[in-house]
Design an enzyme around this catalytic site. Structure first.
Site, PDB file in Angstrom:
ATOM      1  CE  LYS A 132       8.150  -5.161  18.900  1.00 44.24           C
ATOM      2  NZ  LYS A 132       8.037  -4.945  20.369  1.00 44.24           N
ATOM      3  N   GLY A 133       5.060  -4.421  13.745  1.00 40.39           N
ATOM      4  CA  GLY A 133       4.473  -3.395  12.880  1.00 40.39           C
ATOM      5  C   GLY A 133       4.987  -2.007  13.185  1.00 40.39           C
TER       6      GLY A 133
ATOM      7  CB  ILE B 106      -0.989  -0.002   1.177  1.00 41.74           C
ATOM      8  CG1 ILE B 106      -0.256  -0.146   2.516  1.00 41.74           C
ATOM      9  CG2 ILE B 106      -1.988  -1.130   1.019  1.00 41.74           C
ATOM     10  CD1 ILE B 106      -1.182  -0.031   3.731  1.00 41.74           C
ATOM     11  N   GLY B 107       2.102   1.085  -0.405  1.00 43.08           N
ATOM     12  CA  GLY B 107       2.973   2.255  -0.479  1.00 43.08           C
ATOM     13  C   GLY B 107       4.027   2.229   0.610  1.00 43.08           C
TER      14      GLY B 107
ATOM     15  CD  GLU C 263      -2.496   0.790  11.666  1.00 41.14           C
ATOM     16  OE1 GLU C 263      -1.943  -0.323  11.623  1.00 41.14           O
ATOM     17  OE2 GLU C 263      -3.722   0.952  11.687  1.00 41.14           O
TER      18      GLU C 263
END
Ligand code: FAD
Ligand code: SF4
Lengths: 328, 772
Positions: free
Chosen positions: B725-726, B494-495, B729
């Site tokens: 990990k993410g 998504i970029g 966000e």
């Protein structure tokens, strides 16, 4: 998307003028404002008369008396960066530099900037408001945080969007206007824009068959300083919340003459005579500046959501006058 | 709220994938992973040769446009399409009475409506659609369709939605749900506290404004529908469209190789997707339907506004004793998570024995929300981090020290309070403060803040609710005899650089050059099932499966090499693109020289995503610091510098990592300073700033040139086999609150309502001056 219209690009000024005599024909300069208006279908347009082929309306030259002539087709970027403007009329160079974004300044012209349509979000949106011929001003009781505190007169509360007009007016500039059959007139820019109380359906004194061909700025009196300061909600690509253009002539520490013009304040660039009177013949000390800050909002009629403009104009006025004294 | 009902999986069915056999432990040394590498598709993206759905031109393609309800609440009584039919180039018009368009649309939580519902609950609801030879004609046609509306009373003020005289959005009333949470005993907690503070906070509704507009190209071949959609998840779009059109899933192919941003608003299909499919069927031609920017402001999502109150108690030494939080929010006209996760930070971020939260989600007549980068978190952070600063001040404590006093090791908000597999919160705050020069800046500003330009510093910490990823994920990697590789993955990029990172994982394992890896992704017809790219889980979900697939190939290669070199499988190891015999280093063979590979031509490796550790929680953490300058005469705020210290486990690619940090901060600056939806309250109820000019995104000048990314790279072998990990966000969670705290530090003014822009600040500064 766009309404159907015819497009004409005359080669001569007189042809342009005769094309403009048709009803619902509009001058097309850079198109940065006009095309948006067409897309939103704000007013009916039948013909676009592009003046981009008219080289004589382009460029900045010095006049014999030491003033400057700016062709209506001169881009905002050229105004911003031209040495004559930068040296002699820094307030105007500053005003031009505060317009929109680099792309828009490259494309938009000074003539278009003076003649641009209001930015009221009701006017630009799907609202059939008074200025568009509807029966109601939505801003009066609605979302009016970016609207005017002077000159709405209970009718229409737009602010004039131009950042070049206030410094031009402070510099006592005028517009040369061409009309049909070779007619010409010169109007001081101070009298160029129209208040809602005078005519709700137009923003300038231009008749539909007229156009601005050039702007004339008289030579500045010696020791005149010009400045422009603009406050906005974000730091680029945004119109003025409150702005102040000053041209102040100081001799022996005293204000001999001044012109103070506000942006973001009224449906027209708003000359603040109250401030001019307060500082006349006075030294710009803290007392004078405080008085000027008081005077700038004298008689203001804020709306429900734009009360903040009062302290804001006071702050900007104070800051700008102080900056002048610091320069001295 | 159920702990693990993750928003990006809501309403999505997901297969169980087999567990990978042996789960390797994360790398100890890497040669490619972690490097600062440009994107594998950078040339395509920047040269314009990458085909986004909006760019697609198919033979015979025509264009769609949607007519939308101009009122916040209305009933469609009659639609007269005749004026549009007369326009040259118009091919078809569909409305609520067109049989083919008589389709149910399922909203969340059991609410459903018709595709063209005669009862329009918000401005921007779809009423009809047109297909025409060119997009301009389609738009023109939509404008001349005559609709007779019965305009109904509306409610757009969420604080008044539950008043007895408020117009009802739905017959059941305007309360969607109240979510409560409690642990410990807050009354007792407040009684034990030395300092108790309480304050209301308000954040405004923010609109998703991805660069690429929402839309798709729909094309039928016989009974099979192909959709080229700008989406975060092709399989999610497939499911929604198949359901709406009652098609077998196998007959709906969704492809979205490139997409220009979604931020949560493209996790699923939109009505526009189904509309374009219907138009394409009716015209028997491919239909491109890309919404206008104005439409996207109204109809495809937002970050809900929230009205919050936070009460907090703390002891003299800085230990928190109780937090009590209430919130009213709205997801708009349909259930859409109006208060989802707003209380998560209050529950989870700082150690606190007693916490009570109550969040009320109400309906209003406005466009439905969609998940927006870290749903709920920036809002909750706005309240919590400002409150932490307020407590710190009352205790005469440094805000950094107060936070450090309350660092948890377990996820307190989850049932059973599982331990985090790793938490870098403390390091993020400590190292971040150090690198930022926090103490010195605070001191300096304190002594020099006398003029009209005042400087201040502020900070905030964060945890992100999820971010560990998890199954399912299936990856197929093909190694060809010449050493080049195909990577097949269902996930969308998504970029964020997903493709680049996955290619780097393959390169790390197989010694293949990045330029020799071709990636096939985000296509339900050709790639494996994947959940949508959202929730900052794409890297931790996909990268372990990619690694497993590469390892699968490696094992096959080693088996071949063992045969060839006539040695023990155990005695072999990989070095770059060679296999060597450990005991006889001079004996080695290039992968591409293995005869069996040459003969076979290709090896296929399959990798699955293994399960997450049991009874543990995998979460990213972070802390951000900023310095601002406030002009006390005008209320102008200038952000001078920012630092983001983030613990997202292993840094997979330092360049895309920093991109996320800077992008998240930029978005947070918009949330804090410039962005908010304005509805015409009390009059028409319409949105007045639905364009890119009046809705103000931050510009390059609003974002400081001085931005620093400080990765806090902790090992997390338990999380997954890459240890990542993410990140996408958490990087936007504490930004706004840190700015508000810095403004307070500079001026003594606490801005509790977003945006902290000139009109608010000058008013408060003026009040302060009057008070003297
Ligand atoms: C997003 C955006 C942000 C902006 N921000 C700012 C800002 O911050 N400050 C600011 O000052 N301006 C701002 N502008 C306005 C911009 O400066 C003007 O659009 C531009 O100067 C207009 O020049 P143009 O040549 O493109 O005019 P056009 O779009 O061609 O014309 C504008 C109008 O003027 C008329 N016109 C043009 N030339 C003449 C002439 N010679 N005689 C008579 N009538 C004429 C046209 O008929 C039309 O009605 C912004 C515009 C946009 C689109
Ligand atoms: S302020 Fe003027 S332009 Fe705006 S709504 Fe009122 S009448 Fe229309």
């Amino acid at each position: 998307m766009l309404p159907h219209f015819s497009y004409i690009r005359p080669e001569t000024g007189s042809e342009a003028m005769s094309q403009l005599s048709d009803p619902e024909s509009f001058v097309l300069a850079g198109g940065t404002d006009l095309l948006g208006c067409l897309r939103e279908r704000i007013f009916p347009v039948r013909k676009l008369v592009s003046i981009n082929g008219l080289a004589q309306f382009h460029g900045i030259t010095e006049t014999e008396d030491g003033g400057v002539r700016i062709g209506a087709l001169t881009t905002i970027t050229e105004v911003e960066t031209h040495p004559l403007i930068q040296n002699r009329f820094p307030g105007l160079a500053r005003g031009a530099s505060e317009v929109a974004s680099p792309q828009l300044r490259n494309q938009g012209t000074i003539g278009g900037n003076l003649c641009q349509k209001p930015r009221c979000w009701y006017y630009r949106g799907e609202f059939d408001c008074l200025r568009k011929g509807g029966s109601q001003c939505f801003a009066a009781e609605g979302q009016n945080q970016f609207h005017c505190i002077f000159g709405g007169d209970g009718i229409c509360f737009i602010v004039h969007p131009s950042d070049t007009a206030p410094p031009l007016i402070a510099l006592n500039a005028s517009a040369v206007i061409a009309g049909p059959k070779g007619k010409k007139r010169q109007v001081p820019l101070e009298k160029f824009h129209v208040l809602p109380a005078d005519d709700l359906h137009k923003e300038t004194v231009l008749n539909p068959d007229e156009m601005v061909t050039e702007i004339l700025i008289p030579p500045p009196p010696p020791r005149t300083r010009s400045t422009y300061r603009k406050v906005r909600a974000r730091r680029a690509w945004d119109f003025s919340l409150a702005g102040v253009a000053l041209a102040v002539h100081i001799e022996d520490n005293k204000v001999v003459n001044s012109r103070v013009v506000l942006s973001g304040a009224a449906p027209v660039p708003w000359r603040s005579k109250a401030v001019e009177d307060v500082i006349q013949d006075r030294e710009l000390n803290s007392k004078t500046i405080a008085d000027a800050a008081q005077a700038v909002v004298e008689g203001a009629e804020p709306l429900e959501h734009n009360q903040y403009k009062l302290p804001l104009f006071q702050g900007v006025m104070e800051e700008e006058l102080l900056a002048l004294t610091n320069q001295a | 709220m159920k702990n693990d009902s993750v928003y990006y999986l809501k309403d999505i069915t997901a297969p169980e994938t087999p567990e990978p056999g042996e789960n390797p432990s994360p790398w100890t040394n890497t040669t490619i992973i972690g490097k600062r590498l440009p994107r594998v598709d950078a040339y395509e993206r920047t040269s314009g040769s990458a085909l986004y759905p909006s760019d697609l031109l198919l033979p015979n393609m025509v264009y769609g446009a949607v007519l939308r309800c101009p009122h916040p609440h209305a009933r469609v009584k009659r639609v007269n399409t005749r004026p549009a039919e007369g326009i040259k180039g118009v091919l078809t018009i569909i409305t609520g009475t067109t049989p083919e368009a008589d389709v149910w649309w399922r909203n969340e939580d059991g609410y459903r409506s018709k595709l063209f519902d005669p009862h329009c609950h918000y401005e921007g609801e779809a009423v009809a659609a047109v297909a025409a030879l060119d997009p301009y004609t389609a738009q023109d046609a939509v404008k001349v369709i005559q609709v007779e509306y019965e305009v109904l009373p509306y409610i757009i003020d969420e604080e008044r939605a539950l008043d007895s005289d408020a117009p009802r959005v739905h017959p059941k009333g305007n309360l969607v749900d109240t979510e409560s949470y409690e642990r410990g005993d807050v009354d007792q907690g407040f009684a034990q506290a030395d300092v108790v503070r309480e304050r209301p906070f308000h954040t405004r509704c923010e609109i998703h404004t991805p660069m690429e507009l929402h839309g798709c190209v729909a094309e039928w071949k016989g009974d099979t529908l192909t959709l080229h959609e700008s989406t975060q998840g092709v399989y999610a779009v497939q499911a929604k469209v198949a359901e709406a059109l009652r098609l077998p899933l196998s007959r709906v192919r969704v492809s979205g190789r490139y997409m220009g941003g979604g931020f949560g608003s493209k996790l699923k299909a939109g009505k526009y997707t189904v509309i374009s499919a219907i138009l394409a069927r009716k015209t028997a031609r491919p239909v491109k339907l890309v919404l206008t920017r104005e439409e996207t402001y109204l109809a495809v999502g937002n970050r809900p506004s929230s009205h919050m109150t936070l009460k907090a108690g703390v002891k003299k030494d800085g230990t928190l004793t109780a937090l009590q939080f209430t919130c009213t929010g709205t997801g708009g006209a349909y259930p859409a998570g109006g208060v989802a996760l707003v209380d998560w930070l209050i529950r989870d971020l700082y150690t606190c024995p007693s916490v009570k939260t109550e969040c009320r989600d109400v309906f209003i007549n406005a466009g439905p929300a969609r998940p927006f980068r870290a749903p709920g978190h920036p809002q909750g952070s706005w309240a919590l981090e400002q409150m932490m600063d307020e407590l710190a001040e009352a205790l005469h404590m440094d805000p950094v020290d107060l936070r450090l006093k309350n660092i948890p090791t377990v996820s307190q908000g989850r049932t059973g309070q599982p331990a985090y597999t790793s938490t870098g919160l403390k390091e993020c705050i400590e190292s971040g403060a150090q690198s930022f020069g926090w103490k010195a800046a605070r001191q300096r500003n304190k002594s020099s803040n006398t003029g009209t330009l005042r400087r201040g510093v502020g900070m905030g910490g964060c945890v992100w609710f999820v971010g560990g990823g998890g199954p399912p994920s299936t990856i197929i990697v093909k190694l060809f005899k010449d050493g080049s590789v195909n990577l097949n993955m269902g996930a969308s990029d998504i970029g964020t650089g997903t493709k680049t990172i996955m290619a780097m994982v393959v390169a790390e394992e197989l010694g293949v050059k990045l330029k020799n890896i071709q990636i096939e992704n985000a296509d339900t017809g050709t790639t494996q099932y994947a959940t949508p790219s959202g929730g900052s889980k794409t890297v931790p979900t996909e990268s372990p499966a990619v690694r497993n697939a590469a390892i699968h190939i490696k094992q096959k290669l080693m088996e071949m090499a063992a045969e060839e070199l006539d040695c023990d499988f155990e005695d072999l190891e990989f070095e770059g693109d060679e296999i060597i015999v450990s005991s006889r280093k001079e004996q080695r063979i290039k992968i591409t020289d293995i005869p069996k590979l040459k003969k076979q031509g290709v090896i296929v490796g399959v990798g699955y995503r293994g399960p997450n550790p049991e009874n543990k929680s995998v979460n990213p953490f972070g802390a951000q610091f900023c310095e601002v300058e406030v002009n006390t005469r005008t209320g102008e705020v200038r952000i001078l510098r920012f630092l983001g210290a983030h613990d997202s486990g292993r840094v997979m690619n330092r360049l895309t990592y920093d991109n996320q940090v800077f992008g998240g901060i930029t978005m947070g600056i918009g949330f804090a300073l410039t962005e908010f939806r304005v509805l015409d309250t009390g009059q028409t109820g319409k949105m007045v700033n639905r364009n890119w000019h009046d809705y103000k995104l931050p510009t390059a000048l609003d974002v400081p040139a001085d931005m620093k990314s400080l990765p806090i790279e902790l090992d997390d072998p338990e999380a997954n086999n890459t240890g990542a990990k993410g990140l996408g966000e958490p990087v936007t969670i504490p930004t706004a609150a840190a700015i508000a705290n810095a403004i307070y530090d500079a001026t003594g003014i606490r801005i509790t309502e977003t945006p902290a822009f000139v009109p608010h600040l000058i008013t408060r500064l003026n009040d302060l001056a009057k008070e003297g």
